[in-house]
Scaffold this motif. Structure first.
Motif, mmCIF file in Angstrom:
data_model
loop_
_atom_site.group_PDB
_atom_site.id
_atom_site.type_symbol
_atom_site.label_atom_id
_atom_site.label_comp_id
_atom_site.label_asym_id
_atom_site.label_seq_id
_atom_site.Cartn_x
_atom_site.Cartn_y
_atom_site.Cartn_z
ATOM 1 N N ARG A 22 -46.522 -61.099 40.714
ATOM 2 C CA ARG A 22 -47.837 -61.494 41.236
ATOM 3 C C ARG A 22 -47.903 -62.984 41.549
ATOM 4 O O ARG A 22 -48.739 -63.426 42.333
ATOM 5 N N ILE A 23 -47.037 -63.768 40.939
ATOM 6 C CA ILE A 23 -47.073 -65.225 41.080
ATOM 7 C C ILE A 23 -46.540 -65.633 42.446
ATOM 8 O O ILE A 23 -45.496 -65.160 42.889
ATOM 9 N N ASN A 24 -47.258 -66.530 43.115
ATOM 10 C CA ASN A 24 -46.792 -67.088 44.391
ATOM 11 C C ASN A 24 -46.725 -68.619 44.258
ATOM 12 O O ASN A 24 -47.122 -69.178 43.236
ATOM 13 N N PRO A 25 -46.208 -69.311 45.272
ATOM 14 C CA PRO A 25 -46.063 -70.774 45.164
ATOM 15 C C PRO A 25 -47.367 -71.515 44.891
ATOM 16 O O PRO A 25 -47.356 -72.565 44.246
ATOM 17 N N THR A 26 -48.483 -70.991 45.344
ATOM 18 C CA THR A 26 -49.768 -71.648 45.090
ATOM 19 C C THR A 26 -50.096 -71.620 43.605
ATOM 20 O O THR A 26 -50.593 -72.603 43.053
ATOM 21 N N HIS A 27 -49.822 -70.487 42.942
ATOM 22 C CA HIS A 27 -50.047 -70.402 41.497
ATOM 23 C C HIS A 27 -49.180 -71.436 40.763
ATOM 24 O O HIS A 27 -49.641 -72.112 39.848
ATOM 25 N N ILE A 28 -47.931 -71.539 41.189
ATOM 26 C CA ILE A 28 -46.998 -72.467 40.534
ATOM 27 C C ILE A 28 -47.452 -73.907 40.736
ATOM 28 O O ILE A 28 -47.478 -74.706 39.799
ATOM 29 N N SER A 29 -47.850 -74.235 41.953
ATOM 30 C CA SER A 29 -48.324 -75.581 42.244
ATOM 31 C C SER A 29 -49.565 -75.919 41.420
ATOM 32 O O SER A 29 -49.689 -77.018 40.872
ATOM 33 N N LEU A 30 -50.478 -74.975 41.325
ATOM 34 C CA LEU A 30 -51.689 -75.175 40.537
ATOM 35 C C LEU A 30 -51.339 -75.354 39.059
ATOM 36 O O LEU A 30 -51.870 -76.254 38.391
ATOM 37 N N TYR A 31 -50.436 -74.534 38.548
ATOM 38 C CA TYR A 31 -50.054 -74.644 37.142
ATOM 39 C C TYR A 31 -49.424 -76.010 36.855
ATOM 40 O O TYR A 31 -49.730 -76.629 35.837
ATOM 41 N N ILE A 32 -48.569 -76.472 37.746
ATOM 42 C CA ILE A 32 -47.922 -77.777 37.547
ATOM 43 C C ILE A 32 -48.962 -78.895 37.578
ATOM 44 O O ILE A 32 -48.887 -79.851 36.791
ATOM 45 N N ALA A 33 -49.948 -78.793 38.457
ATOM 46 C CA ALA A 33 -51.020 -79.790 38.498
ATOM 47 C C ALA A 33 -51.793 -79.793 37.176
ATOM 48 O O ALA A 33 -52.098 -80.859 36.619
ATOM 49 N N LEU A 34 -52.091 -78.604 36.667
ATOM 50 C CA LEU A 34 -52.799 -78.506 35.390
ATOM 51 C C LEU A 34 -51.934 -79.025 34.241
ATOM 52 O O LEU A 34 -52.435 -79.687 33.325
#
Length: 179
Positions: A22-34
């Motif tokens: 379910r994870i896409n690059p936007t989720h990963i980018s958001l998680y790294i920002a958080l």
């Protein structure tokens, strides 16, 4: 959290991300920002965020994409998101601790988020030669052959055309004359 734990945490999260379709690059980018904001708040158990700041860090340009992804990450238990609905107070985030083992994971397939002892076994994906790759190799060979033919024809042309010094670059040039 010390430097080693940063790496363990991120490694643990990325292992989970790689297993989660379910994870896409936007989720990963958001998680790294958080994660960066969590780092800035000295890894407090809970911290507050500003949507504009998180969107800027994660390079998300759409509010709807941001809200969808942060809610999904919360729903999928990568973090706990508590929206404030107050423009003067940020939303609350709680990051879950991934990969806090003091040793390396031996069998990554046996653990979900748990810790274990031992070293992780990592599969190595070797390059697979495909038909397309063979075509590219053939193109390179054909290009080399055609370049050799071109250089031969250029040499023949240069041999038949007398050398003309239109710019008068020979050693007996008079530098007082215009070009």
């Amino acid at each position: 959290m010390e430097d080693v734990n940063y790496i363990k945490h991120l490694n643990g999260v990325f292992v989970q991300f790689s297993k989660d379709s379910r994870i896409n690059p936007t989720h990963i980018s958001l998680y790294i920002a958080l994660f960066q904001l969590w780092n800035s708040s000295f890894f407090k158990e809970e911290f507050y965020i500003n949507r504009e700041e998180v969107m800027a860090y994660s390079k998300i340009g759409s509010k709807s994409t941001y809200h969808r992804c942060i809610k999904e990450l919360s729903h999928w238990n990568y973090l706990l998101y508590s929206p404030s609905h107050n423009p003067f107070k940020g939303s609350k985030i709680k990051m879950f601790d991934f990969g806090t083992s003091t040793e390396q994971v031996l069998y990554s397939s046996r653990t979900n988020i748990e810790t274990s002892t031992g070293q992780a076994l990592v599969r190595i994906n070797k390059h697979i030669q495909t038909i397309e790759n063979n075509k590219n190799i053939n193109k390179r060979e054909n290009f080399k052959i055609s370049n050799n033919k071109n250089s031969e024809t250029e040499e023949k042309q240069m041999a038949t055309v007398p050398y003309q010094d239109n710019l008068k670059t020979s050693s007996d040039k008079n530098y007082d004359e215009p070009l």
